[in-house]
Write a protein that holds these residues in place. Structure first.
Motif, PDB file in Angstrom:
ATOM      1  N   GLN A 198      42.934  32.541  37.460  1.00  0.00           N
ATOM      2  CA  GLN A 198      42.398  33.806  37.613  1.00  0.00           C
ATOM      3  C   GLN A 198      41.944  33.681  36.911  1.00  0.00           C
ATOM      4  OE1 GLN A 198      43.819  36.933  39.477  1.00  0.00           O
ATOM      5  NE2 GLN A 198      45.251  34.810  39.854  1.00  0.00           N
ATOM      6  N   PRO A 199      40.539  33.793  37.610  1.00  0.00           N
ATOM      7  CA  PRO A 199      38.672  34.082  36.891  1.00  0.00           C
ATOM      8  C   PRO A 199      38.869  35.482  35.884  1.00  0.00           C
ATOM      9  CG  PRO A 199      38.705  34.013  38.711  1.00  0.00           C
ATOM     10  CD  PRO A 199      39.708  34.202  39.493  1.00  0.00           C
ATOM     11  N   CYS A 200      37.935  35.129  35.002  1.00  0.00           N
ATOM     12  CA  CYS A 200      38.461  36.373  33.810  1.00  0.00           C
ATOM     13  C   CYS A 200      37.283  37.044  33.497  1.00  0.00           C
ATOM     14  CB  CYS A 200      38.047  35.913  32.376  1.00  0.00           C
ATOM     15  SG  CYS A 200      39.019  34.523  31.497  1.00  0.00           S
TER      16      CYS A 200
ATOM     17  N   ASP B 270      45.707  44.520  39.760  1.00  0.00           N
ATOM     18  CA  ASP B 270      45.056  44.122  39.283  1.00  0.00           C
ATOM     19  C   ASP B 270      44.861  42.736  37.971  1.00  0.00           C
ATOM     20  OD1 ASP B 270      43.499  46.464  39.717  1.00  0.00           O
ATOM     21  OD2 ASP B 270      43.935  47.153  37.665  1.00  0.00           O
ATOM     22  N   PRO B 271      44.160  41.289  38.831  1.00  0.00           N
ATOM     23  CA  PRO B 271      43.720  40.527  38.213  1.00  0.00           C
ATOM     24  C   PRO B 271      44.247  39.955  36.941  1.00  0.00           C
ATOM     25  CG  PRO B 271      42.145  40.571  39.127  1.00  0.00           C
ATOM     26  CD  PRO B 271      42.826  41.984  39.008  1.00  0.00           C
ATOM     27  N   GLU B 272      44.149  41.205  36.168  1.00  0.00           N
ATOM     28  CA  GLU B 272      44.862  40.571  34.134  1.00  0.00           C
ATOM     29  C   GLU B 272      46.134  40.763  34.384  1.00  0.00           C
ATOM     30  OE1 GLU B 272      42.594  40.335  32.197  1.00  0.00           O
ATOM     31  OE2 GLU B 272      41.024  39.294  33.767  1.00  0.00           O
ATOM     32  N   ASP B 273      46.270  41.457  35.192  1.00  0.00           N
ATOM     33  CA  ASP B 273      47.582  42.058  35.206  1.00  0.00           C
ATOM     34  C   ASP B 273      48.614  41.057  35.804  1.00  0.00           C
ATOM     35  OD1 ASP B 273      47.112  44.528  34.183  1.00  0.00           O
ATOM     36  OD2 ASP B 273      47.350  45.508  36.082  1.00  0.00           O
ATOM     37  N   LYS B 274      47.986  40.842  36.852  1.00  0.00           N
ATOM     38  CA  LYS B 274      48.632  39.318  36.922  1.00  0.00           C
ATOM     39  C   LYS B 274      48.915  38.137  36.272  1.00  0.00           C
ATOM     40  CE  LYS B 274      49.123  40.214  41.972  1.00  0.00           C
ATOM     41  NZ  LYS B 274      50.511  39.896  42.591  1.00  0.00           N
TER      42      LYS B 274
ATOM     43  N   PRO C 191      40.435  29.087  42.090  1.00  0.00           N
ATOM     44  CA  PRO C 191      40.491  30.296  41.725  1.00  0.00           C
ATOM     45  C   PRO C 191      40.112  31.524  42.209  1.00  0.00           C
ATOM     46  CG  PRO C 191      38.410  28.875  40.547  1.00  0.00           C
ATOM     47  CD  PRO C 191      38.836  28.073  41.742  1.00  0.00           C
ATOM     48  N   LEU C 192      41.595  32.284  42.434  1.00  0.00           N
ATOM     49  CA  LEU C 192      41.044  33.349  42.881  1.00  0.00           C
ATOM     50  C   LEU C 192      42.330  34.022  42.981  1.00  0.00           C
ATOM     51  CD1 LEU C 192      41.204  33.790  46.601  1.00  0.00           C
ATOM     52  CD2 LEU C 192      43.381  33.233  46.815  1.00  0.00           C
ATOM     53  N   PRO C 193      41.492  35.303  42.478  1.00  0.00           N
ATOM     54  CA  PRO C 193      41.615  36.674  41.727  1.00  0.00           C
ATOM     55  C   PRO C 193      43.069  37.853  42.361  1.00  0.00           C
ATOM     56  CG  PRO C 193      39.544  37.105  42.178  1.00  0.00           C
ATOM     57  CD  PRO C 193      39.617  35.495  42.634  1.00  0.00           C
ATOM     58  N   GLY C 194      43.754  38.243  42.273  1.00  0.00           N
ATOM     59  CA  GLY C 194      45.093  38.681  42.145  1.00  0.00           C
ATOM     60  C   GLY C 194      45.876  37.260  43.112  1.00  0.00           C
ATOM     61  N   ALA C 195      45.846  36.064  43.316  1.00  0.00           N
ATOM     62  CA  ALA C 195      46.469  35.057  44.207  1.00  0.00           C
ATOM     63  C   ALA C 195      47.447  34.740  42.636  1.00  0.00           C
ATOM     64  CB  ALA C 195      45.905  33.892  44.856  1.00  0.00           C
ATOM     65  N   LEU C 196      48.908  34.927  43.018  1.00  0.00           N
ATOM     66  CA  LEU C 196      49.696  34.214  41.647  1.00  0.00           C
ATOM     67  C   LEU C 196      50.432  33.466  42.122  1.00  0.00           C
ATOM     68  CD1 LEU C 196      50.858  34.843  38.548  1.00  0.00           C
ATOM     69  CD2 LEU C 196      52.242  36.401  39.402  1.00  0.00           C
ATOM     70  N   LEU C 197      50.779  32.183  41.794  1.00  0.00           N
ATOM     71  CA  LEU C 197      51.760  31.364  41.670  1.00  0.00           C
ATOM     72  C   LEU C 197      52.089  31.230  40.149  1.00  0.00           C
ATOM     73  CD1 LEU C 197      52.608  29.147  43.470  1.00  0.00           C
ATOM     74  CD2 LEU C 197      51.175  27.749  42.397  1.00  0.00           C
TER      75      LEU C 197
END
Length: 213
Positions: free
Chosen positions: A55-57, A175-179, A15-21
């Motif tokens: 992504q963490p919620c 933002d993480p939610e956007d990712k 779980p890594l906020p903002g890290a998108l794969l």
């Protein structure tokens, strides 16, 4: 290439906020926490060498809640630093849906997952038939200027549709939610539309949270 039949039912998750794969994309990571060093060591012993990025919620009351959909990547490169840290590269394989977190004795988290619904991720590179590249690059240039960012514009002009859209989705600082919204886009065209919307509202100073709800 990993086949659907080779995909495991359980994967370690990071779980890594903002890290998108994203599938068929590459994500460099710096591993230094002891629990994730252990995760990497265990992962390298498995045939598929898969790690699930999630992504963490941020909007859940439960502190450790994770988004339901993540993306698994195969460890394709790794190097150790002199002080015991690792620099690794994950190559995106497929998205998945978390069914439940599994109990165990590992210091890192593991989840039972379902790969159904993401068979396209294991296929060929996607194209976006309705992609207006010139219009998109004009929008992107205005966004980069507003953020004092620079890039190789010739490389962007020459990149294929999927590489361009997925690389920007992973690289740009949303933002993480956007990712998560970019991750969950059903296909490349929808991801491009979502990315365009995020860039447009960033330029306007609008709230991405309002847009994507």
């Amino acid at each position: 290439m990993i086949q659907a039949a080779d995909l495991p039912d359980t994967v370690p998750v990071f779980p890594l906020p903002g890290a998108l794969l994203l599938p068929r994309s590459r994500l460099p990571l710096h591993i230094f926490e002891p629990r994730y060093l252990q995760m990497l060591e265990d992962t390298l012993k498995t045939p598929q060498r898969l790690i699930g990025m999630v992504q963490p919620c941020s909007r859940q009351l439960q502190e450790d809640a994770l988004h339901e959909i993540g993306c698994a990547g195969r460890v394709t490169q790794f190097s150790e630093t002199e002080d015991g840290r690792y620099l690794i590269t994950l190559s995106g394989v497929s998205r998945f849906r978390i069914e439940q977190e599994t109990d165990g004795f590992t210091p890192y988290r593991r989840c039972q997952i379902d790969w159904d619904g993401f068979s396209r991720d294991l296929g060929r590179v996607e194209a976006d038939a309705k992609f207006d590249r010139l219009e998109f690059l004009d929008l992107l240039e205005r966004f980069f200027l507003s953020r004092n960012l620079s890039t190789d514009w010739e490389a962007l002009k020459d990149a294929d549709d999927e590489l361009l859209i997925n690389s920007l989705s992973m690289m740009l600082d949303f933002d993480p939610e956007d990712k998560q919204a970019l991750l969950e886009a059903p296909g490349l065209a929808t991801r491009r539309e979502t990315l365009t919307t995020l860039i447009e509202f960033a330029l306007l100073g609008g709230s991405n949270e309002e847009v994507l709800q």
